[in-house]
Design a protein around this motif. Structure first.
Motif, PDB file in Angstrom:
ATOM      1  N   ALA A 161      10.311   6.161   1.257  1.00 34.88           N
ATOM      2  CA  ALA A 161       9.518   5.107   1.898  1.00 34.88           C
ATOM      3  C   ALA A 161      10.449   4.184   2.666  1.00 34.88           C
ATOM      4  CB  ALA A 161       8.719   4.322   0.855  1.00 34.88           C
ATOM      5  N   VAL A 162       9.903   3.569   3.720  1.00 40.46           N
ATOM      6  CA  VAL A 162      10.677   2.688   4.598  1.00 40.46           C
ATOM      7  C   VAL A 162      10.338   1.243   4.278  1.00 40.46           C
ATOM      8  CG1 VAL A 162      11.157   2.020   6.978  1.00 40.46           C
ATOM      9  CG2 VAL A 162      10.765   4.425   6.424  1.00 40.46           C
ATOM     10  N   ALA A 163      11.373   0.449   3.978  1.00 40.05           N
ATOM     11  CA  ALA A 163      11.215  -0.986   3.706  1.00 40.05           C
ATOM     12  C   ALA A 163      11.785  -1.784   4.869  1.00 40.05           C
ATOM     13  CB  ALA A 163      11.924  -1.362   2.408  1.00 40.05           C
ATOM     14  N   VAL A 164      11.256  -2.975   5.074  1.00 42.49           N
ATOM     15  CA  VAL A 164      11.702  -3.869   6.141  1.00 42.49           C
ATOM     16  C   VAL A 164      12.315  -5.105   5.479  1.00 42.49           C
ATOM     17  CG1 VAL A 164      11.041  -5.116   8.224  1.00 42.49           C
ATOM     18  CG2 VAL A 164       9.805  -3.039   7.575  1.00 42.49           C
ATOM     19  N   ILE A 165      13.618  -5.281   5.656  1.00 43.28           N
ATOM     20  CA  ILE A 165      14.332  -6.400   5.040  1.00 43.28           C
ATOM     21  C   ILE A 165      14.961  -7.254   6.132  1.00 43.28           C
ATOM     22  CG2 ILE A 165      14.795  -5.071   2.958  1.00 43.28           C
ATOM     23  CD1 ILE A 165      17.697  -4.779   3.963  1.00 43.28           C
ATOM     24  N   MET A 166      15.403  -8.446   5.743  1.00 46.47           N
ATOM     25  CA  MET A 166      16.070  -9.358   6.676  1.00 46.47           C
ATOM     26  C   MET A 166      17.383  -9.820   6.068  1.00 46.47           C
ATOM     27  SD  MET A 166      13.173 -11.691   8.551  1.00 46.47           S
ATOM     28  CE  MET A 166      14.418 -12.126   9.760  1.00 46.47           C
ATOM     29  N   ASP A 167      18.391  -9.879   6.919  1.00 46.43           N
ATOM     30  CA  ASP A 167      19.694 -10.424   6.549  1.00 46.43           C
ATOM     31  C   ASP A 167      20.034 -11.489   7.576  1.00 46.43           C
ATOM     32  OD1 ASP A 167      22.298 -10.988   5.814  1.00 46.43           O
ATOM     33  OD2 ASP A 167      22.734  -8.923   5.257  1.00 46.43           O
ATOM     34  N   GLY A 168      19.911 -12.758   7.188  1.00 50.32           N
ATOM     35  CA  GLY A 168      20.054 -13.829   8.169  1.00 50.32           C
ATOM     36  C   GLY A 168      18.867 -13.823   9.099  1.00 50.32           C
ATOM     37  N   SER A 169      19.137 -13.701  10.382  1.00 51.78           N
ATOM     38  CA  SER A 169      18.055 -13.630  11.361  1.00 51.78           C
ATOM     39  C   SER A 169      17.825 -12.217  11.858  1.00 51.78           C
ATOM     40  CB  SER A 169      18.378 -14.543  12.559  1.00 51.78           C
ATOM     41  OG  SER A 169      19.560 -14.103  13.207  1.00 51.78           O
ATOM     42  N   ALA A 207       7.469   4.720  -2.870  1.00 51.15           N
ATOM     43  CA  ALA A 207       8.366   5.867  -3.040  1.00 51.15           C
ATOM     44  C   ALA A 207       8.162   6.509  -4.410  1.00 51.15           C
ATOM     45  CB  ALA A 207       9.817   5.428  -2.855  1.00 51.15           C
ATOM     46  N   ILE A 208       7.989   5.685  -5.451  1.00 52.00           N
ATOM     47  CA  ILE A 208       7.751   6.231  -6.796  1.00 52.00           C
ATOM     48  C   ILE A 208       6.424   6.985  -6.841  1.00 52.00           C
ATOM     49  CG2 ILE A 208       7.374   5.608  -9.207  1.00 52.00           C
ATOM     50  CD1 ILE A 208       9.269   3.260  -8.798  1.00 52.00           C
ATOM     51  N   CYS A 209       5.383   6.422  -6.230  1.00 49.85           N
ATOM     52  CA  CYS A 209       4.085   7.103  -6.193  1.00 49.85           C
ATOM     53  C   CYS A 209       4.183   8.429  -5.447  1.00 49.85           C
ATOM     54  CB  CYS A 209       3.042   6.215  -5.527  1.00 49.85           C
ATOM     55  SG  CYS A 209       2.623   4.742  -6.477  1.00 49.85           S
ATOM     56  N   SER A 210       4.918   8.442  -4.346  1.00 50.42           N
ATOM     57  CA  SER A 210       5.056   9.670  -3.561  1.00 50.42           C
ATOM     58  C   SER A 210       5.749  10.767  -4.343  1.00 50.42           C
ATOM     59  CB  SER A 210       5.834   9.370  -2.273  1.00 50.42           C
ATOM     60  OG  SER A 210       6.102  10.553  -1.552  1.00 50.42           O
ATOM     61  N   SER A 211       6.792  10.401  -5.091  1.00 45.57           N
ATOM     62  CA  SER A 211       7.502  11.407  -5.873  1.00 45.57           C
ATOM     63  C   SER A 211       6.674  11.868  -7.069  1.00 45.57           C
ATOM     64  CB  SER A 211       8.837  10.840  -6.347  1.00 45.57           C
ATOM     65  OG  SER A 211       9.547  11.779  -7.133  1.00 45.57           O
ATOM     66  N   CYS A 212       5.981  10.948  -7.691  1.00 40.69           N
ATOM     67  CA  CYS A 212       5.171  11.306  -8.863  1.00 40.69           C
ATOM     68  C   CYS A 212       3.999  12.200  -8.461  1.00 40.69           C
ATOM     69  CB  CYS A 212       4.671  10.037  -9.552  1.00 40.69           C
ATOM     70  SG  CYS A 212       3.695  10.340 -11.048  1.00 40.69           S
ATOM     71  N   LEU A 213       3.362  11.915  -7.326  1.00 35.86           N
ATOM     72  CA  LEU A 213       2.223  12.709  -6.851  1.00 35.86           C
ATOM     73  C   LEU A 213       2.656  13.922  -6.047  1.00 35.86           C
ATOM     74  CD1 LEU A 213      -0.061   9.760  -5.692  1.00 35.86           C
ATOM     75  CD2 LEU A 213      -0.179  11.021  -7.854  1.00 35.86           C
ATOM     76  N   PHE A 268      -2.425   7.558   0.304  1.00 34.40           N
ATOM     77  CA  PHE A 268      -2.784   8.878  -0.236  1.00 34.40           C
ATOM     78  C   PHE A 268      -4.306   8.948  -0.412  1.00 34.40           C
ATOM     79  CE2 PHE A 268       1.155   7.258  -2.187  1.00 34.40           C
ATOM     80  CZ  PHE A 268       2.082   8.105  -1.572  1.00 34.40           C
ATOM     81  N   PRO A 269      -5.048   9.089   0.664  1.00 35.42           N
ATOM     82  CA  PRO A 269      -6.516   9.010   0.550  1.00 35.42           C
ATOM     83  C   PRO A 269      -7.146  10.192  -0.180  1.00 35.42           C
ATOM     84  CG  PRO A 269      -5.878   9.639   2.768  1.00 35.42           C
ATOM     85  CD  PRO A 269      -4.608   9.306   2.046  1.00 35.42           C
ATOM     86  N   ASP A 270      -6.479  11.329  -0.236  1.00 31.75           N
ATOM     87  CA  ASP A 270      -7.083  12.524  -0.825  1.00 31.75           C
ATOM     88  C   ASP A 270      -6.807  12.652  -2.318  1.00 31.75           C
ATOM     89  OD1 ASP A 270      -7.966  13.170   1.697  1.00 31.75           O
ATOM     90  OD2 ASP A 270      -6.179  14.369   2.162  1.00 31.75           O
ATOM     91  N   ILE A 271      -6.104  11.693  -2.870  1.00 32.81           N
ATOM     92  CA  ILE A 271      -5.738  11.783  -4.274  1.00 32.81           C
ATOM     93  C   ILE A 271      -6.698  10.929  -5.093  1.00 32.81           C
ATOM     94  CG2 ILE A 271      -3.951  11.281  -5.979  1.00 32.81           C
ATOM     95  CD1 ILE A 271      -3.400  13.706  -4.240  1.00 32.81           C
ATOM     96  N   ARG A 272      -7.231  11.512  -6.141  1.00 35.53           N
ATOM     97  CA  ARG A 272      -8.083  10.767  -7.057  1.00 35.53           C
ATOM     98  C   ARG A 272      -7.253  10.374  -8.270  1.00 35.53           C
ATOM     99  NH1 ARG A 272     -13.695  12.933  -9.834  1.00 35.53           N
ATOM    100  NH2 ARG A 272     -14.205  10.975 -10.939  1.00 35.53           N
ATOM    101  N   MET A 273      -7.037   9.080  -8.398  1.00 42.64           N
ATOM    102  CA  MET A 273      -6.143   8.607  -9.452  1.00 42.64           C
ATOM    103  C   MET A 273      -6.783   8.799 -10.815  1.00 42.64           C
ATOM    104  SD  MET A 273      -3.581   7.755  -7.811  1.00 42.64           S
ATOM    105  CE  MET A 273      -2.737   7.146  -9.247  1.00 42.64           C
ATOM    106  N   LYS A 274      -6.016   9.271 -11.744  1.00 41.63           N
ATOM    107  CA  LYS A 274      -6.447   9.449 -13.118  1.00 41.63           C
ATOM    108  C   LYS A 274      -5.872   8.332 -13.971  1.00 41.63           C
ATOM    109  CE  LYS A 274      -6.612  14.478 -12.780  1.00 41.63           C
ATOM    110  NZ  LYS A 274      -6.134  15.754 -13.355  1.00 41.63           N
TER     111      LYS A 274
END
Length: 555
Positions: free
Chosen positions: A387-395, A466-472, A547-553
């Motif tokens: 997964a892609v995160a958006v962080i900031m360092d200073g400006s 990222a954890i959800c993607s790997s678990c599913l 993940f629209p096609d996944i039905r969470m259990k």
């Protein structure tokens, strides 16, 4: 004034205290036959007595005759102390190991005069040596109002500009350019590129003089090294000096555009106790360079060595003296270098300069936001857990990749790299409780690509995704970015500068950006026409969106 450790020199002549020799007042024997001698009233004797009294060399007479006793001036008592030349700790007796810094063999004897209260021997820098750079005219010593100081100064052109992409990146960190008369300290790990940075800076600023200390003894080795440096960076030899004696005296006559000292731990001042690099030497040398910069209006740049913990040696002393403190950072096995301001009296400390170390020196990175992103293939199976995160360092805004690996039927261990362990445990626990993921029997591994360390909470949502993607075992499309902080209830929270993060993602061509619901309402539509901003209230909505096609259990 300064010397390098292999040679000793001083631009100032230190004046020692005058020895307190006794002076006597000589009285000639009277030649007049009518004279009565020293116990009588002779005119010549009275005259000599008067002169001697005015000079302070005649001491009281006795009763009756008023005789004169010619004596010595009373000597002042000397107080002896033992002072550590490493930290300045003083004691009344000698100790083999300093009680303050626990360094052995650093206690040196220093004698103090009781009447004057000054050091007559030992590690004192006299006013004649370091005080000569202070303002001497009476008019310069009067208090000035701030309006008088700023009068006649063009604040738009008072800085020294640096041209080119490399110069623009350095100016960003400095706040617009070099300030005349400023003292700048640059620190960093060995080999990170401090000398390379200043060598290239010398080529941009005309007339810059660089004093470099090289521990080389063979002239052939010096020539080979100089040739390699100049061929790599493309600089000439004219303004690089090695083993300069009396630095400040020579620099004052040359009047360079800037002065670079590489490094402050290799110069020393005569009259100060301790070897080069000691706290007393570093403090006095830096103070003298500060006075020199303010008096001559020449910017001075210093290189400071760092300790194992990453701090500049004697950093507490140096950072209080200098005007600007810059740190050069970079991973050992990475070509990226970052220049950040820790202290800046002339600008902000939120700016960050990004460079890349190449065979020809440091190069400014034009698009630093995506320099940590790797080439990806859309919907590839091998990218599950990315997964892609958006962080900031200073400006500056950066997009980084978070990797996760979940192994079922394992011991349930957790290993993280670049993420705080407590933060990772909290996110995993929230996914188990609030999102219904069965992670208790899974071993979870987390990693931040490119060796970065994720310090802010804006990456929480990307870690959870990222954890959800790997678990599913379902990959996340590489054109989706995540911004948001996760609470213990599974809710998504706002982070600072949300608008700048989202606009950066849109400029890089991403199709979707997942943000908290509150941020979606606060963002405008200008500049976001080609990207869809999706606001979610909690982790369940995020999982249903990605993940629209996944039905969470549930458990």
């Amino acid at each position: 004034m300064f010397s390098y450790s292999k040679f000793s020199f001083s631009p100032f002549l230190l004046r020692r205290a005058d020895p307190r020799v006794s002076a006597s007042f000589n009285i000639d024997t009277p030649q007049d036959p009518n004279s009565t001698g020293p116990h009588g009233s002779n005119a010549n004797f009275d005259e000599e007595f008067r002169k001697g009294k005015e000079r302070g060399r005649v001491m009281g007479g006795s009763d009756g005759g008023g005789g004169v006793v010619i004596g010595k001036k009373k000597k002042s008592k000397e107080k002896v102390e033992w002072v550590c030349c490493n930290c300045g700790y003083s004691a009344g007796q000698w100790w083999g190991v300093c009680r303050s810094c626990n360094v052995s063999g650093t206690m040196k004897e220093a004698k103090f005069s009781s009447d004057a209260g000054t050091v007559i021997s030992g590690f004192s820098v006299l006013e004649d040596s370091v005080g000569s750079w202070l303002p001497q005219q009476e008019g310069e010593l009067r208090p000035l109002r701030l309006a008088e100081v700023n009068r006649g100064i063009d604040h738009h052109h008072w800085r020294i500009p640096l041209s080119g992409p490399f110069g623009d990146e350095v100016c960003r960190v400095l706040g617009g350019g070099l300030v005349p008369g400023s003292l700048t300290l640059i620190g960093g790990d060995p080999g990170v590129g401090k000398s390379t940075l200043l060598l290239q800076l010398q080529s941009l600023q005309k007339g810059t003089m660089m004093v470099k200390h090289l521990q080389l003894y063979m002239s052939l080795v010096k020539r080979v090294l100089s040739k390699l440096v100049t061929e790599r960076i493309g600089l000439g030899f004219n303004q690089i000096f090695i083993y300069i004696q009396d630095i400040l005296k020579k620099v004052k006559h040359l009047s360079p555009g800037a002065l670079i000292v590489d490094s402050i731990q290799t110069v020393y001042l005569k009259g100060v106790m301790g070897s080069p690099g000691g706290i007393m030497q570093v403090k006095e040398c830096t103070s003298a360079l500060l006075r020199f910069a303010k008096k001559t209006n020449i910017p001075v740049l210093l290189i400071g060595h760092v300790t194992k913990s990453g701090k500049i040696t004697k950093h507490q002393v140096l950072e209080h003296i200098v005007d600007v403190v810059l740190y050069m950072e970079g991973e050992k096995y990475s070509s990226h270098r970052m220049l950040r301001a820790v202290k800046n009296r002339f600008g902000s400390t939120d700016e960050l300069g990004v460079f890349e170390m190449s065979h020809s020196g440091l190069q400014a990175i034009s698009n630093a936001s995506k320099m940590f992103l790797s080439e990806q293939h859309l919907d590839s199976e091998i990218l599950a857990g990315l997964a892609v995160a958006v962080i900031m360092d200073g400006s500056r805004t950066f997009l980084i990749e978070i990797q996760a690996l979940c192994l079922s039927s394992s011991t349930g261990s957790r290993q993280v790299n670049g993420i705080q362990l407590n933060r990772a445990d909290m996110i995993i626990s929230v996914l188990i409780k609030q999102a219904g993921l069965r992670l208790r029997e899974h071993a979870v591994f987390l990693n931040v690509v490119s060796g970065l360390t994720l310090a802010e909470t804006a990456g929480d949502l990307a870690i959870a995704a990222a954890i959800c993607s790997s678990c599913l075992e379902i990959p996340i499309p590489n054109d989706i970015a995540f911004i948001g902080e996760i609470g213990l209830g599974g809710e998504l929270r706002m982070v600072h500068r949300m608008d700048k993060r989202v606009y950066t993602v849109a400029k890089l061509g991403f199709r979707m950006c997942i943000v908290p619901k509150v941020a979606e309402k606060a963002l405008g539509t200008e500049g976001l026409e080609k990207m869809k901003v999706v606001g979610c209230r909690n982790l369940k909505e995020v999982i249903n969106t990605v993940f629209p096609d996944i039905r969470m259990k549930r458990r």
